[in-house]
Scaffold this motif. Structure first.
Motif, mmCIF file in Angstrom:
data_model
loop_
_atom_site.group_PDB
_atom_site.id
_atom_site.type_symbol
_atom_site.label_atom_id
_atom_site.label_comp_id
_atom_site.label_asym_id
_atom_site.label_seq_id
_atom_site.Cartn_x
_atom_site.Cartn_y
_atom_site.Cartn_z
ATOM 1 N N THR A 209 0.851 -1.193 0.000
ATOM 2 C CA THR A 209 0.000 0.000 0.000
ATOM 3 C C THR A 209 0.885 1.240 0.000
ATOM 4 O OG1 THR A 209 -1.740 -1.163 1.199
ATOM 5 C CG2 THR A 209 -1.821 1.238 1.218
ATOM 6 N N PHE A 210 0.492 2.211 -0.805
ATOM 7 C CA PHE A 210 1.291 3.423 -0.960
ATOM 8 C C PHE A 210 0.654 4.597 -0.227
ATOM 9 C CE2 PHE A 210 1.762 0.847 -4.851
ATOM 10 C CZ PHE A 210 3.095 0.520 -4.723
ATOM 11 N N VAL A 218 0.617 16.939 4.964
ATOM 12 C CA VAL A 218 -0.763 16.554 4.666
ATOM 13 C C VAL A 218 -0.769 15.300 3.802
ATOM 14 C CG1 VAL A 218 -2.919 17.278 3.572
ATOM 15 C CG2 VAL A 218 -1.533 18.939 4.832
ATOM 16 N N ASN A 219 -1.610 14.349 4.147
ATOM 17 C CA ASN A 219 -1.761 13.123 3.364
ATOM 18 C C ASN A 219 -2.607 13.432 2.133
ATOM 19 O OD1 ASN A 219 -2.610 10.593 2.311
ATOM 20 N ND2 ASN A 219 -2.269 9.630 4.303
ATOM 21 N N VAL A 220 -1.986 13.358 0.958
ATOM 22 C CA VAL A 220 -2.706 13.677 -0.289
ATOM 23 C C VAL A 220 -2.809 12.439 -1.182
ATOM 24 C CG1 VAL A 220 -2.084 16.120 -0.268
ATOM 25 C CG2 VAL A 220 -0.522 14.469 -1.314
ATOM 26 N N THR A 221 -2.786 11.251 -0.551
ATOM 27 C CA THR A 221 -2.854 10.004 -1.313
ATOM 28 C C THR A 221 -4.107 9.964 -2.187
ATOM 29 O OG1 THR A 221 -1.721 8.904 0.528
ATOM 30 C CG2 THR A 221 -2.733 7.490 -1.153
ATOM 31 N N ALA A 222 -5.243 10.305 -1.595
ATOM 32 C CA ALA A 222 -6.510 10.206 -2.333
ATOM 33 C C ALA A 222 -6.557 11.180 -3.498
ATOM 34 C CB ALA A 222 -7.673 10.461 -1.384
ATOM 35 N N GLN A 223 -5.818 12.272 -3.422
ATOM 36 C CA GLN A 223 -5.830 13.270 -4.492
ATOM 37 C C GLN A 223 -4.707 13.057 -5.518
ATOM 38 O OE1 GLN A 223 -5.787 14.335 -1.061
ATOM 39 N NE2 GLN A 223 -8.018 14.139 -1.122
ATOM 40 N N SER A 224 -3.905 11.983 -5.331
ATOM 41 C CA SER A 224 -2.756 11.745 -6.198
ATOM 42 C C SER A 224 -3.026 10.602 -7.170
ATOM 43 C CB SER A 224 -1.516 11.411 -5.354
ATOM 44 O OG SER A 224 -1.206 12.470 -4.466
ATOM 45 N N THR A 225 -2.275 10.604 -8.263
ATOM 46 C CA THR A 225 -2.299 9.501 -9.225
ATOM 47 C C THR A 225 -1.011 8.708 -9.054
ATOM 48 O OG1 THR A 225 -3.612 10.764 -10.804
ATOM 49 C CG2 THR A 225 -2.382 8.857 -11.655
ATOM 50 N N GLY A 235 -6.646 3.332 -7.091
ATOM 51 C CA GLY A 235 -6.447 3.295 -5.661
ATOM 52 C C GLY A 235 -4.990 3.456 -5.289
ATOM 53 N N SER A 236 -4.648 2.985 -4.093
ATOM 54 C CA SER A 236 -3.289 3.189 -3.584
ATOM 55 C C SER A 236 -2.617 1.881 -3.179
ATOM 56 C CB SER A 236 -3.325 4.142 -2.383
ATOM 57 O OG SER A 236 -4.155 3.619 -1.360
ATOM 58 N N SER A 237 -3.146 0.746 -3.665
ATOM 59 C CA SER A 237 -2.548 -0.558 -3.357
ATOM 60 C C SER A 237 -2.210 -1.275 -4.653
ATOM 61 C CB SER A 237 -3.495 -1.413 -2.506
ATOM 62 O OG SER A 237 -3.735 -0.804 -1.255
ATOM 63 N N ILE A 245 11.018 -6.314 -10.463
ATOM 64 C CA ILE A 245 11.205 -5.045 -9.769
ATOM 65 C C ILE A 245 10.310 -4.013 -10.446
ATOM 66 C CG2 ILE A 245 12.843 -3.219 -9.179
ATOM 67 C CD1 ILE A 245 15.038 -5.318 -9.165
ATOM 68 N N TYR A 246 9.503 -3.325 -9.657
ATOM 69 C CA TYR A 246 8.520 -2.382 -10.183
ATOM 70 C C TYR A 246 8.846 -0.979 -9.679
ATOM 71 C CZ TYR A 246 5.868 -6.542 -11.463
ATOM 72 O OH TYR A 246 5.475 -7.740 -12.022
ATOM 73 N N ASN A 247 8.816 -0.009 -10.600
ATOM 74 C CA ASN A 247 9.077 1.386 -10.267
ATOM 75 C C ASN A 247 7.750 2.110 -10.078
ATOM 76 O OD1 ASN A 247 11.973 1.338 -10.488
ATOM 77 N ND2 ASN A 247 11.705 1.132 -12.693
ATOM 78 N N VAL A 248 7.588 2.699 -8.906
ATOM 79 C CA VAL A 248 6.320 3.329 -8.541
ATOM 80 C C VAL A 248 6.542 4.820 -8.317
ATOM 81 C CG1 VAL A 248 4.326 3.218 -7.006
ATOM 82 C CG2 VAL A 248 5.703 1.162 -7.418
ATOM 83 N N LYS A 249 5.606 5.635 -8.826
ATOM 84 C CA LYS A 249 5.716 7.088 -8.706
ATOM 85 C C LYS A 249 4.315 7.659 -8.514
ATOM 86 C CE LYS A 249 6.629 9.397 -12.451
ATOM 87 N NZ LYS A 249 7.346 9.986 -13.616
ATOM 88 N N ALA A 250 4.231 8.817 -7.848
ATOM 89 C CA ALA A 250 2.948 9.491 -7.629
ATOM 90 C C ALA A 250 2.996 10.892 -8.213
ATOM 91 C CB ALA A 250 2.615 9.546 -6.147
ATOM 92 N N THR A 251 1.818 11.385 -8.629
ATOM 93 C CA THR A 251 1.689 12.752 -9.136
ATOM 94 C C THR A 251 0.522 13.431 -8.435
ATOM 95 O OG1 THR A 251 2.522 12.061 -11.299
ATOM 96 C CG2 THR A 251 1.402 14.182 -11.178
#
Length: 585
Positions: A209-210, A218-225, A235-237, A245-251
């Motif tokens: 889970t990310f 501030v937690n902005v997980t719900a507002q991020s891609t 979602g965030s999981s 190996i997987y590269n994960v990024k948020a915007t």
């Protein structure tokens, strides 16, 4: 009688004088003093009285000097028209008291209004705003005032809210109410985001889970891609059944986070044991490898058992002939996995003797006036034995000069020409034609337990040469040297010897066994790898293109094996397109 009375009176006078003198001494080193005030908070123009007492309870105020804010005052009382806090201490006979604080407050009659001033009226959450209360007479009344935020009293004179909004602040002092100040607290602007994962290494099928946090906390997980390997997820999981190996990024809006790498590995359910060989001679080490079903080498983390007894490390050397049952165990997530069983068959080593040959390396030159002496000795040697393998290494101003011989000459300690080496480390004794038997003797006696064979085939000028080495005993630290040599090279030879009729020069002298190329990585040899114990074989193929200027039909190869002391153990000579077998005695 009068004399006695006079003497007694004199003694009494001395005694009384001594007592008075002792009474005049100051306090002893054990005396301490302290200061106190009859009040520590009063209005301006009122008077405070100070008292100094010793630790024995004696009041010594009349003999002490008092200091207010570092300035000595007269007497033990103090008054001032200036409101503020004053530091007071005293000194008695060199002893200094503690320091006390006395606050002079402005009189109520002089303060008719108060003003509240903030350090700022706009701030970010997490910042602190401090307030000051000032009387109309200029006095700082902050400490004596009560502050209210949105109607509720607070402690102290500053606020640090945890929620955004507008806060109404006012102060009260002796019934006087200040102005109301509006302070606005807002969320700081988001300039960066940080991505984190609940797990960065997990089994396939598991879920990570990310979380995306802004620089403002501030937690902005719900507002991020969130993207995994460039593809947005819902979602965030994230979970997958494919190892990798997987590269994960948020915007967030247009702000990109750091990249988090998450590794999914297939769960380990079994292990496989493999052996470097299963049929060996006694004394030959067998190396084992333990691999998981996911392809990971876990030999170092496994236990290997031979006939039920664990061994140290990943190899085993049977000391007696027989059959050995070998298996491995590996603990994964608390579960002990057991491998397949590998059977090792060990047989007593067989000693093999091979034909014994001598290697002659002749360091020579067409310009060398005494070199015909060694050439003549070689001719005599070849008349006495077929087991001599010869190489002529030409040096200096010579049409056949082999420039790569420097390192070998340095190794053998060459000082001049001609020089002839037998089996590389023995010097052929001068005069060589008189000591041919020295070389012949090296072909007799105990047979070597190592033999060579060569197989070659040619396509045009391209030759594929395979050199094979058979071990009839156990060896270590061996090196192989392979030469390409040429016969029938005609060139006048300088001569100052009695040999070949003593002619100088020897016109049309035929130079044989001339070194043309070293096929191994070095003229000093290249390491023989693999198992070098009895019954085993080492094989290596060399590809050599015979230059067009060479006589293809007169080319042949010389191969020999040397030990860690650089001594030749055995040698062999082979023509192009010849297929040799081992010379086993």
């Amino acid at each position: 009688m009068k004399r006695i009375l006079f003497f007694v009176t004199l003694m009494l006078i001395v005694f009384v004088w001594s007592c008075k003198k002792s009474d005049k001494s100051g306090p002893s080193d054990n005396v301490t003093v302290s200061i106190a005030a009859d009040k520590t908070s009063l209005e301006v123009n009122q008077t405070v009285t100070f008292t100094v007492t010793t630790n024995s309870g004696s009041d010594v105020s009349g003999s002490a000097t008092f200091y207010v804010n570092g300035t000595a005052i007269s007497g033990k009382t103090f008054t001032t028209a200036s409101a503020g806090t004053y530091s007071v201490k005293a000194v008695y006979s060199g002893k200094e008291t503690n320091t006390i604080q006395v606050v002079f407050n402005p009189t109520a009659a002089t303060v008719t209004s108060i003003t509240l001033t903030p350090s700022k009226t706009n701030a970010y959450l997490g910042e602190t705003v401090t307030f000051v209360v000032t009387g109309n007479n200029g006095a700082n009344l902050t400490a004596q005032s009560a502050l209210y935020v949105n109607g509720a009293p607070i402690t102290g004179s500053s606020i640090t809210p945890t929620t955004e909004g507008t806060f109404a602040v006012k102060a009260m002092y002796l019934g006087l109410e200040s102005n109301t100040v509006q302070v606005v607290f807002t969320v700081p602007p988001i300039t960066s985001i940080t991505l984190s994962a609940s797990q960065t290494s997990l089994n396939t099928g598991g879920t990570t889970t990310f979380t995306v946090m802004s620089n403002t906390g501030v937690n902005v997980t719900a507002q991020s891609t969130i993207t995994v390997n460039g593809t947005a997820i819902s979602g965030s999981s994230y979970s997958t059944n494919t190892a990798g190996i997987y590269n994960v990024k948020a915007t967030y809006n247009t702000i990109e986070s750091n990249i988090v790498q998450v590794t999914f590995v297939a769960p380990v359910t079994s292990i496989t044991l493999a052996a470097s060989q299963t049929n060996v001679n006694t004394g030959t080490p067998v190396t084992f490898t333990v691999t998981t079903n996911t392809g990971v080498n876990v030999t170092a983390q496994s236990l290997i058992f031979v006939d039920g007894v664990s061994i140290t490390g990943g190899s085993f050397t049977p000391s007696a002939s027989g059959t050995y049952n070998v298996y491995a165990t590996y603990v994964y997530n608390g579960n002990t996995l057991i491998s397949n069983t590998v059977i090792i068959n060990a047989a007593a080593a067989t000693i093999i003797n091979f034909n014994k040959r001598v290697l002659v390396e002749d360091f020579t030159g067409t310009w060398c006036q005494y070199c015909p002496r060694v050439a003549y000795a070689i001719d005599q040697l070849l008349l006495q034995t077929n087991d001599a393998v010869v190489t002529a290494i030409h040096r200096g101003s010579d049409p056949y000069n082999f420039s790569g011989a420097n390192v070998l000459e340095s190794q053998i300690g060459l000082t001049g020409y001609p020089t002839a080496q037998l089996n590389r480390t023995s010097r052929w004794t001068y005069p060589e034609p008189n000591n041919v038997q020295q070389a012949v003797n090296l072909t007799t006696g105990t047979n070597p337990r190592l033999g060579l064979a060569m197989v070659s085939s040619a396509t045009g000028n391209d030759v594929a040469l395979t050199v094979k080495v058979k071990f009839g005993d156990d060896f270590s630290n061996l090196r192989l040297v392979v030469y390409a040599v040429e016969d029938g090279l005609v060139y006048n030879q300088t001569n100052s010897t009695i040999y070949y009729g003593g002619a100088n020069p020897i016109v049309g002298f035929v130079h044989n066994n001339v070194l043309r190329a070293v096929l191994t990585s070095s003229i000093l040899g290249e390491s023989i790898t693999g198992t070098t114990t009895s019954g085993n074989e080492y094989t290596k193929t060399f590809n050599y293109t015979v230059p067009a200027s060479y006589q293809f039909s007169k080319m042949h190869f010389v191969a020999f094996v040397i030990n860690s002391s650089n001594t030749t153990l055995n040698a062999r000579d082979a023509k192009i397109n010849e297929s040799q077998g081992y010379e086993i005695e």
